[in-house]
Design a protein around this motif. Structure first.
Motif, PDB file in Angstrom:
ATOM      1  N   LEU A  21     -14.451  58.677  10.685  1.00 26.57           N
ATOM      2  CA  LEU A  21     -14.663  59.590   9.557  1.00 26.57           C
ATOM      3  C   LEU A  21     -14.936  61.020  10.005  1.00 26.57           C
ATOM      4  CD1 LEU A  21     -17.046  57.371   7.383  1.00 26.57           C
ATOM      5  CD2 LEU A  21     -14.543  57.438   7.383  1.00 26.57           C
ATOM      6  N   LEU A  22     -15.598  61.173  11.127  1.00 29.28           N
ATOM      7  CA  LEU A  22     -16.040  62.505  11.557  1.00 29.28           C
ATOM      8  C   LEU A  22     -14.902  63.508  11.739  1.00 29.28           C
ATOM      9  CD1 LEU A  22     -18.958  61.485  13.942  1.00 29.28           C
ATOM     10  CD2 LEU A  22     -19.114  62.411  11.612  1.00 29.28           C
ATOM     11  N   PRO A  23     -13.780  63.160  12.375  1.00 32.34           N
ATOM     12  CA  PRO A  23     -12.694  64.151  12.497  1.00 32.34           C
ATOM     13  C   PRO A  23     -12.127  64.574  11.138  1.00 32.34           C
ATOM     14  CG  PRO A  23     -12.331  62.309  14.001  1.00 32.34           C
ATOM     15  CD  PRO A  23     -13.468  61.926  13.111  1.00 32.34           C
ATOM     16  N   ILE A  24     -12.003  63.638  10.205  1.00 34.97           N
ATOM     17  CA  ILE A  24     -11.504  63.964   8.869  1.00 34.97           C
ATOM     18  C   ILE A  24     -12.489  64.902   8.178  1.00 34.97           C
ATOM     19  CG2 ILE A  24     -10.910  63.045   6.590  1.00 34.97           C
ATOM     20  CD1 ILE A  24     -10.186  60.385   8.076  1.00 34.97           C
ATOM     21  N   GLU A  25     -13.755  64.584   8.273  1.00 31.14           N
ATOM     22  CA  GLU A  25     -14.806  65.384   7.648  1.00 31.14           C
ATOM     23  C   GLU A  25     -14.813  66.803   8.218  1.00 31.14           C
ATOM     24  OE1 GLU A  25     -18.142  65.542   4.947  1.00 31.14           O
ATOM     25  OE2 GLU A  25     -16.535  64.081   5.174  1.00 31.14           O
ATOM     26  N   GLU A  26     -14.736  66.903   9.548  1.00 28.75           N
ATOM     27  CA  GLU A  26     -14.795  68.213  10.198  1.00 28.75           C
ATOM     28  C   GLU A  26     -13.569  69.061   9.889  1.00 28.75           C
ATOM     29  OE1 GLU A  26     -15.538  67.033  14.236  1.00 28.75           O
ATOM     30  OE2 GLU A  26     -17.601  66.429  13.750  1.00 28.75           O
ATOM     31  N   GLN A  27     -12.427  68.424   9.686  1.00 32.42           N
ATOM     32  CA  GLN A  27     -11.207  69.156   9.353  1.00 32.42           C
ATOM     33  C   GLN A  27     -11.211  69.585   7.884  1.00 32.42           C
ATOM     34  OE1 GLN A  27      -7.504  66.906   9.507  1.00 32.42           O
ATOM     35  NE2 GLN A  27      -6.460  68.703  10.341  1.00 32.42           N
ATOM     36  N   SER A  28     -11.946  68.867   7.051  1.00 31.52           N
ATOM     37  CA  SER A  28     -11.892  69.081   5.606  1.00 31.52           C
ATOM     38  C   SER A  28     -12.897  70.101   5.076  1.00 31.52           C
ATOM     39  CB  SER A  28     -12.115  67.750   4.880  1.00 31.52           C
ATOM     40  OG  SER A  28     -11.109  66.824   5.233  1.00 31.52           O
ATOM     41  N   TYR A  29     -14.004  70.284   5.759  1.00 32.19           N
ATOM     42  CA  TYR A  29     -15.094  71.080   5.184  1.00 32.19           C
ATOM     43  C   TYR A  29     -15.655  72.102   6.160  1.00 32.19           C
ATOM     44  CZ  TYR A  29     -15.061  67.188   1.893  1.00 32.19           C
ATOM     45  OH  TYR A  29     -14.674  66.238   0.992  1.00 32.19           O
ATOM     46  N   SER A  30     -16.086  73.215   5.613  1.00 31.48           N
ATOM     47  CA  SER A  30     -16.754  74.225   6.446  1.00 31.48           C
ATOM     48  C   SER A  30     -18.142  73.748   6.868  1.00 31.48           C
ATOM     49  CB  SER A  30     -16.861  75.552   5.696  1.00 31.48           C
ATOM     50  OG  SER A  30     -17.639  75.393   4.518  1.00 31.48           O
ATOM     51  N   HIS A  31     -18.753  72.886   6.057  1.00 29.62           N
ATOM     52  CA  HIS A  31     -20.070  72.329   6.360  1.00 29.62           C
ATOM     53  C   HIS A  31     -19.994  70.810   6.182  1.00 29.62           C
ATOM     54  CE1 HIS A  31     -20.944  76.550   5.545  1.00 29.62           C
ATOM     55  NE2 HIS A  31     -21.975  76.383   6.345  1.00 29.62           N
ATOM     56  N   LEU A  73     -21.603  60.014  -6.955  1.00 31.93           N
ATOM     57  CA  LEU A  73     -20.553  60.178  -5.952  1.00 31.93           C
ATOM     58  C   LEU A  73     -21.003  61.256  -4.980  1.00 31.93           C
ATOM     59  CD1 LEU A  73     -17.667  59.495  -4.965  1.00 31.93           C
ATOM     60  CD2 LEU A  73     -16.837  61.268  -6.523  1.00 31.93           C
ATOM     61  N   LEU A  74     -21.330  60.854  -3.765  1.00 34.11           N
ATOM     62  CA  LEU A  74     -21.886  61.780  -2.774  1.00 34.11           C
ATOM     63  C   LEU A  74     -20.809  62.463  -1.944  1.00 34.11           C
ATOM     64  CD1 LEU A  74     -24.790  59.505  -1.495  1.00 34.11           C
ATOM     65  CD2 LEU A  74     -24.927  61.365  -3.183  1.00 34.11           C
ATOM     66  N   ASN A  75     -19.730  61.744  -1.670  1.00 33.09           N
ATOM     67  CA  ASN A  75     -18.674  62.290  -0.808  1.00 33.09           C
ATOM     68  C   ASN A  75     -17.381  61.569  -1.151  1.00 33.09           C
ATOM     69  OD1 ASN A  75     -16.889  62.807   1.397  1.00 33.09           O
ATOM     70  ND2 ASN A  75     -18.609  63.118   2.782  1.00 33.09           N
ATOM     71  N   ILE A  76     -16.319  62.329  -1.310  1.00 38.93           N
ATOM     72  CA  ILE A  76     -14.978  61.765  -1.415  1.00 38.93           C
ATOM     73  C   ILE A  76     -14.055  62.720  -0.671  1.00 38.93           C
ATOM     74  CG2 ILE A  76     -14.589  62.797  -3.689  1.00 38.93           C
ATOM     75  CD1 ILE A  76     -12.777  60.291  -4.283  1.00 38.93           C
ATOM     76  N   THR A  77     -13.321  62.184   0.282  1.00 40.71           N
ATOM     77  CA  THR A  77     -12.510  63.021   1.160  1.00 40.71           C
ATOM     78  C   THR A  77     -11.190  62.322   1.478  1.00 40.71           C
ATOM     79  OG1 THR A  77     -14.539  63.877   2.164  1.00 40.71           O
ATOM     80  CG2 THR A  77     -12.498  64.246   3.374  1.00 40.71           C
ATOM     81  N   VAL A  78     -10.124  63.103   1.463  1.00 38.38           N
ATOM     82  CA  VAL A  78      -8.805  62.617   1.849  1.00 38.38           C
ATOM     83  C   VAL A  78      -8.356  63.449   3.053  1.00 38.38           C
ATOM     84  CG1 VAL A  78      -6.392  62.338   1.137  1.00 38.38           C
ATOM     85  CG2 VAL A  78      -8.233  61.963  -0.534  1.00 38.38           C
ATOM     86  N   ALA A  79      -7.889  62.771   4.091  1.00 32.80           N
ATOM     87  CA  ALA A  79      -7.395  63.478   5.278  1.00 32.80           C
ATOM     88  C   ALA A  79      -6.319  64.472   4.859  1.00 32.80           C
ATOM     89  CB  ALA A  79      -6.836  62.482   6.287  1.00 32.80           C
ATOM     90  N   SER A  80      -6.336  65.651   5.467  1.00 34.30           N
ATOM     91  CA  SER A  80      -5.449  66.739   5.030  1.00 34.30           C
ATOM     92  C   SER A  80      -3.977  66.339   5.009  1.00 34.30           C
ATOM     93  CB  SER A  80      -5.664  67.984   5.889  1.00 34.30           C
ATOM     94  OG  SER A  80      -5.386  67.698   7.243  1.00 34.30           O
ATOM     95  N   SER A  81      -3.527  65.553   5.961  1.00 38.84           N
ATOM     96  CA  SER A  81      -2.111  65.188   6.011  1.00 38.84           C
ATOM     97  C   SER A  81      -1.725  64.175   4.926  1.00 38.84           C
ATOM     98  CB  SER A  81      -1.738  64.644   7.393  1.00 38.84           C
ATOM     99  OG  SER A  81      -2.532  63.524   7.710  1.00 38.84           O
ATOM    100  N   PHE A  82      -2.699  63.651   4.197  1.00 40.24           N
ATOM    101  CA  PHE A  82      -2.428  62.682   3.133  1.00 40.24           C
ATOM    102  C   PHE A  82      -2.791  63.222   1.751  1.00 40.24           C
ATOM    103  CE2 PHE A  82      -2.458  60.070   6.881  1.00 40.24           C
ATOM    104  CZ  PHE A  82      -1.501  59.108   6.637  1.00 40.24           C
ATOM    105  N   GLN A  83      -3.191  64.492   1.670  1.00 40.32           N
ATOM    106  CA  GLN A  83      -3.568  65.069   0.379  1.00 40.32           C
ATOM    107  C   GLN A  83      -2.352  65.270  -0.507  1.00 40.32           C
ATOM    108  OE1 GLN A  83      -5.960  68.563   1.183  1.00 40.32           O
ATOM    109  NE2 GLN A  83      -7.626  67.342   2.009  1.00 40.32           N
ATOM    110  N   GLY A  84      -2.600  65.308  -1.815  1.00 41.85           N
ATOM    111  CA  GLY A  84      -1.538  65.533  -2.777  1.00 41.85           C
ATOM    112  C   GLY A  84      -0.722  64.294  -3.095  1.00 41.85           C
ATOM    113  N   GLN A  85      -1.196  63.128  -2.708  1.00 40.53           N
ATOM    114  CA  GLN A  85      -0.470  61.880  -2.935  1.00 40.53           C
ATOM    115  C   GLN A  85      -1.178  60.964  -3.931  1.00 40.53           C
ATOM    116  OE1 GLN A  85       0.785  59.911   0.713  1.00 40.53           O
ATOM    117  NE2 GLN A  85       0.741  61.847   1.815  1.00 40.53           N
TER     118      GLN A  85
END
Length: 155
Positions: A21-31, A73-85
């Motif tokens: 999860l950490l790489p997805i989180e770090e790529q998705s958010y400034s914090h 809902l505390l966190n919901i994240t989609v990896a950048s390469s899979f967004q918009g689907q």
């Protein structure tokens, strides 16, 4: 939003998934959430779900916390390469079913006022703005950003 992509099976996240999860989180958010944020959520018994791609592994996830008759809902994240689907919506639909099965009357979330894409997804999923939290999120240059508080009733 592009045409709905393949539906991925929803599965539960565990402590063993934190490293993915950490790489997805770090790529998705400034914090981004830290390892400690995820670990604390799992050890506190919060529910967490994900979508996995056979090749890429975890591609989307969410963490929810039950509070009396409301799911937060505390966190919901989609990896950048899979967004918009439509994957965030697929996870939200799972959260709605989970909330209903758990007897929750509503689902609450906060979203950055600048996150227009997420706000649109939430509105399309039936969430409505119920308030604001001033200076809720850390922002760039030691400033703070307001959060929009949104709720979706289950009834």
């Amino acid at each position: 939003m592009s045409e709905m992509a393949q539906q991925f099976a929803v599965s539960r996240l565990t402590l063993a998934d934190v490293d993915s999860l950490l790489p997805i989180e770090e790529q998705s958010y400034s914090h981004p959430w830290t390892r400690g944020n995820f670990t604390d959520s799992f050890t506190s018994g919060y529910d967490a779900f994900c979508l996995r791609d056979p090749d890429a592994g975890v591609i989307a996830y969410c963490v929810v916390m039950a509070v009396v008759d409301e799911l937060h809902l505390l966190n919901i994240t989609v990896a950048s390469s899979f967004q918009g689907q439509g994957l965030a919506r697929q996870l939200l639909d799972h959260v709605f079913n989970h909330a209903a099965q758990s007897g929750m009357e509503s689902i609450l979330l906060e979203v950055r006022v600048s996150n227009l894409r997420a706000i649109q997804v939430y509105q399309q999923a039936g969430f409505v703005e119920i308030g604001r939290r001033k200076a809720y999120y850390p922002a760039q240059s030691n400033t703070r950003e307001d959060a929009i508080v949104m709720r979706r009733s289950q009834g």
